[in-house]
Scaffold this motif. Sequence first.
Motif, short mmCIF file in Angstrom:
data_model
loop_
_atom_site.label_atom_id
_atom_site.label_comp_id
_atom_site.label_asym_id
_atom_site.label_seq_id
_atom_site.Cartn_x
_atom_site.Cartn_y
_atom_site.Cartn_z
N GLU A 51 13.06 -40.37 17.68
CA GLU A 51 12.11 -39.65 18.43
C GLU A 51 12.20 -38.36 17.63
O GLU A 51 13.25 -37.74 17.20
CB GLU A 51 12.67 -39.58 19.70
CG GLU A 51 12.75 -40.75 20.63
CD GLU A 51 13.32 -40.63 21.94
OE1 GLU A 51 13.81 -39.50 22.27
OE2 GLU A 51 13.47 -41.65 22.53
N VAL A 52 10.87 -37.69 17.51
CA VAL A 52 10.85 -36.55 16.99
C VAL A 52 11.52 -35.36 17.91
O VAL A 52 11.24 -35.62 19.22
CB VAL A 52 9.20 -36.09 16.75
CG1 VAL A 52 9.16 -34.63 16.15
CG2 VAL A 52 8.75 -37.20 15.79
N ARG A 53 12.34 -34.63 17.50
CA ARG A 53 13.22 -33.65 18.08
C ARG A 53 12.28 -32.20 18.26
O ARG A 53 11.67 -32.16 17.15
CB ARG A 53 14.50 -33.51 17.82
CG ARG A 53 15.27 -34.74 18.17
CD ARG A 53 16.71 -34.57 17.56
NE ARG A 53 17.49 -33.63 18.70
CZ ARG A 53 18.52 -32.92 18.44
NH1 ARG A 53 19.05 -33.04 17.43
NH2 ARG A 53 18.95 -31.94 19.42
N ASP A 54 12.32 -31.39 19.05
CA ASP A 54 11.87 -30.20 19.24
C ASP A 54 12.82 -29.12 18.72
O ASP A 54 13.45 -28.80 19.43
CB ASP A 54 11.20 -29.70 20.42
CG ASP A 54 10.52 -28.48 20.76
OD1 ASP A 54 10.22 -28.09 19.50
OD2 ASP A 54 10.64 -27.98 21.72
N THR A 55 13.07 -29.12 17.36
CA THR A 55 14.20 -28.47 16.92
C THR A 55 13.51 -27.49 15.61
O THR A 55 12.61 -28.12 15.01
CB THR A 55 15.25 -29.05 16.61
OG1 THR A 55 16.41 -28.25 16.13
CG2 THR A 55 15.23 -29.98 15.59
N ASN A 56 14.18 -26.64 15.19
CA ASN A 56 13.92 -25.84 13.90
C ASN A 56 14.91 -26.38 12.71
O ASN A 56 16.08 -26.57 13.21
CB ASN A 56 13.86 -24.45 13.91
CG ASN A 56 12.94 -23.93 14.98
OD1 ASN A 56 11.99 -24.32 14.91
ND2 ASN A 56 13.39 -22.89 15.75
N VAL A 57 14.63 -26.49 11.54
CA VAL A 57 15.43 -26.76 10.51
C VAL A 57 15.74 -25.69 9.60
O VAL A 57 14.46 -25.12 9.26
CB VAL A 57 15.05 -28.08 9.69
CG1 VAL A 57 15.88 -28.29 8.57
CG2 VAL A 57 15.04 -29.39 10.61
N TYR A 58 16.68 -24.91 9.43
CA TYR A 58 16.76 -24.19 8.57
C TYR A 58 17.83 -24.56 7.58
O TYR A 58 18.44 -24.99 7.54
CB TYR A 58 17.61 -23.02 9.21
CG TYR A 58 16.92 -22.43 10.56
CD1 TYR A 58 16.17 -21.14 10.43
CD2 TYR A 58 17.11 -23.03 11.71
CE1 TYR A 58 15.50 -20.76 11.46
CE2 TYR A 58 16.34 -22.32 12.76
CZ TYR A 58 15.80 -21.59 13.09
OH TYR A 58 15.23 -20.72 13.77
N ARG A 59 17.35 -23.68 6.28
CA ARG A 59 17.99 -23.99 5.06
C ARG A 59 18.45 -22.51 4.35
O ARG A 59 17.58 -21.81 4.42
CB ARG A 59 16.99 -24.80 3.96
CG ARG A 59 17.84 -24.65 2.80
CD ARG A 59 17.30 -25.72 1.81
NE ARG A 59 17.22 -26.96 2.11
CZ ARG A 59 16.70 -28.07 1.93
NH1 ARG A 59 15.74 -27.98 1.03
NH2 ARG A 59 17.20 -29.23 2.41
#
Length: 144
Positions: free
Chosen positions: A133-141
């Motif tokens: 499932e697509v998650r409602d989150t931010n990916v940071y790098r």
Amino acid sequence: MAVEVTEATEVNTELEEAFRRLTPQLSSSNPPPSAEALGEIVASDATRLLVARSGNGDIVGSLTLVVVRIPTGLRAIIEDVVVDESHRGLGVGRALNEVALEMAQRAGAVTVDLTSRPSREAANRLYLRLGFEVRDTNVYRYTL
């Protein structure tokens, strides 16, 4: 197409050659891993390097499963999934992911995370079909 998925347990010329061929199909900015780097992956308790072989025995795909214990539980992550472009659409990616999901479950994980670039449309469709499932989150790098 018949595909056999196994865990790489040693580094040999065949594995090195497969990663020289597959890595550029996954990333244009990272070189293929050295034999030493592959050895570290294979030897690590936290990683499982899966390879998919075609009916003639050639390595046509790979996936890395990372399983680590963190304070909130056992974390399982699928990384660096790549299928040789000549074998895409033939079930190789599905087979790799299904074995990784089984391994994560046997290890005691209750969820498995992965990320995929939006431009990898076929891969994203596969992940949804597999039940991700697509998650409602931010990916940071943060680049060091």
